[in-house]
Scaffold this motif. Structure first.
Motif, PDB file in Angstrom:
ATOM      1  N   LEU A 184       0.828  -1.212   0.000  1.00  0.00           N
ATOM      2  CA  LEU A 184       0.000   0.000   0.000  1.00  0.00           C
ATOM      3  C   LEU A 184       0.860   1.258   0.000  1.00  0.00           C
ATOM      4  O   LEU A 184       0.552   2.228  -0.698  1.00  0.00           O
ATOM      5  N   ASP A 185       1.943   1.244   0.768  1.00  0.00           N
ATOM      6  CA  ASP A 185       2.833   2.403   0.806  1.00  0.00           C
ATOM      7  C   ASP A 185       3.438   2.658  -0.567  1.00  0.00           C
ATOM      8  O   ASP A 185       3.502   3.804  -1.027  1.00  0.00           O
ATOM      9  N   GLU A 186       3.857   1.605  -1.242  1.00  0.00           N
ATOM     10  CA  GLU A 186       4.426   1.774  -2.586  1.00  0.00           C
ATOM     11  C   GLU A 186       3.369   2.300  -3.563  1.00  0.00           C
ATOM     12  O   GLU A 186       3.649   3.148  -4.394  1.00  0.00           O
ATOM     13  N   GLY A 187       2.149   1.806  -3.444  1.00  0.00           N
ATOM     14  CA  GLY A 187       1.064   2.312  -4.284  1.00  0.00           C
ATOM     15  C   GLY A 187       0.813   3.787  -4.058  1.00  0.00           C
ATOM     16  O   GLY A 187       0.577   4.552  -5.002  1.00  0.00           O
ATOM     17  N   ALA A 188       0.894   4.218  -2.806  1.00  0.00           N
ATOM     18  CA  ALA A 188       0.710   5.639  -2.493  1.00  0.00           C
ATOM     19  C   ALA A 188       1.870   6.470  -3.034  1.00  0.00           C
ATOM     20  O   ALA A 188       1.660   7.563  -3.569  1.00  0.00           O
ATOM     21  N   ARG A 189       3.084   5.957  -2.903  1.00  0.00           N
ATOM     22  CA  ARG A 189       4.258   6.676  -3.437  1.00  0.00           C
ATOM     23  C   ARG A 189       4.135   6.902  -4.939  1.00  0.00           C
ATOM     24  O   ARG A 189       4.536   7.929  -5.460  1.00  0.00           O
ATOM     25  N   ARG A 190       3.562   5.917  -5.611  1.00  0.00           N
ATOM     26  CA  ARG A 190       3.398   6.016  -7.064  1.00  0.00           C
ATOM     27  C   ARG A 190       2.102   6.735  -7.456  1.00  0.00           C
ATOM     28  O   ARG A 190       1.765   6.797  -8.628  1.00  0.00           O
ATOM     29  N   GLU A 200       1.583   9.883   8.089  1.00  0.00           N
ATOM     30  CA  GLU A 200       2.321  11.151   8.240  1.00  0.00           C
ATOM     31  C   GLU A 200       3.254  11.385   7.052  1.00  0.00           C
ATOM     32  O   GLU A 200       3.315  12.490   6.509  1.00  0.00           O
ATOM     33  N   GLU A 201       3.980  10.337   6.657  1.00  0.00           N
ATOM     34  CA  GLU A 201       4.877  10.464   5.505  1.00  0.00           C
ATOM     35  C   GLU A 201       4.091  10.749   4.234  1.00  0.00           C
ATOM     36  O   GLU A 201       4.508  11.558   3.402  1.00  0.00           O
ATOM     37  N   ASP A 202       2.954  10.098   4.087  1.00  0.00           N
ATOM     38  CA  ASP A 202       2.122  10.305   2.912  1.00  0.00           C
ATOM     39  C   ASP A 202       1.623  11.743   2.846  1.00  0.00           C
ATOM     40  O   ASP A 202       1.591  12.355   1.769  1.00  0.00           O
ATOM     41  N   ALA A 203       1.271  12.305   3.987  1.00  0.00           N
ATOM     42  CA  ALA A 203       0.773  13.681   4.026  1.00  0.00           C
ATOM     43  C   ALA A 203       1.858  14.684   3.627  1.00  0.00           C
ATOM     44  O   ALA A 203       1.552  15.763   3.115  1.00  0.00           O
ATOM     45  N   ARG A 204       3.114  14.341   3.831  1.00  0.00           N
ATOM     46  CA  ARG A 204       4.221  15.235   3.469  1.00  0.00           C
ATOM     47  C   ARG A 204       4.650  15.107   2.017  1.00  0.00           C
ATOM     48  O   ARG A 204       5.409  15.945   1.518  1.00  0.00           O
ATOM     49  N   ARG A 205       4.165  14.099   1.316  1.00  0.00           N
ATOM     50  CA  ARG A 205       4.567  13.920  -0.081  1.00  0.00           C
ATOM     51  C   ARG A 205       3.913  14.983  -0.952  1.00  0.00           C
ATOM     52  O   ARG A 205       2.751  15.307  -0.762  1.00  0.00           O
ATOM     53  N   PRO A 206       4.671  15.480  -1.929  1.00  0.00           N
ATOM     54  CA  PRO A 206       4.090  16.491  -2.833  1.00  0.00           C
ATOM     55  C   PRO A 206       3.028  15.899  -3.749  1.00  0.00           C
ATOM     56  O   PRO A 206       2.935  14.776  -4.009  1.00  0.00           O
TER      57      PRO A 206
END
Length: 97
Positions: A56-62, A91-97
């Protein structure tokens, strides 16, 4: 020592044993397995491992999924989500542009 003689192997359920056996035979890029014991055995065999949250984290990063939405849906299932890890991911996801 063969896998079958390893005491850790006997502690795994049938699905984990099958996934690890297949992975060692075909050497995939990444094995998806959530149970801690299964991940430990797979890593000791040199396999790269991730769990549901890693996917899921990788999916969000992409930018393929909305991580907050998916986490909310996941919480309504029987999946045991570690709150500290999930909160850090959000939290990390919220900081991603």
């Amino acid at each position: 020592m063969s896998l079958c003689n390893d005491p850790r192997w006997r502690s795994l359920d049938q699905g984990e044993r099958a996934a690890i056996a297949l992975a060692t035979a075909s050497l995939p890029c990444l094995l998806l397995i959530d149970e801690r014991a299964g991940r430990s055995v797979a890593r000791s065999l040199g396999l790269s491992v991730t769990g549901t949250l890693g996917v899921l984290d990788e999916g969000a990063r992409r930018k393929l999924i909305s991580l907050p939405d998916v986490i909310e849906r996941l919480k309504r299932t029987s999946f045991r989500n570690p709150k500290l890890i999930v909160n850090r991911m959000l939290e990390e996801d919220a900081r991603r542009p």
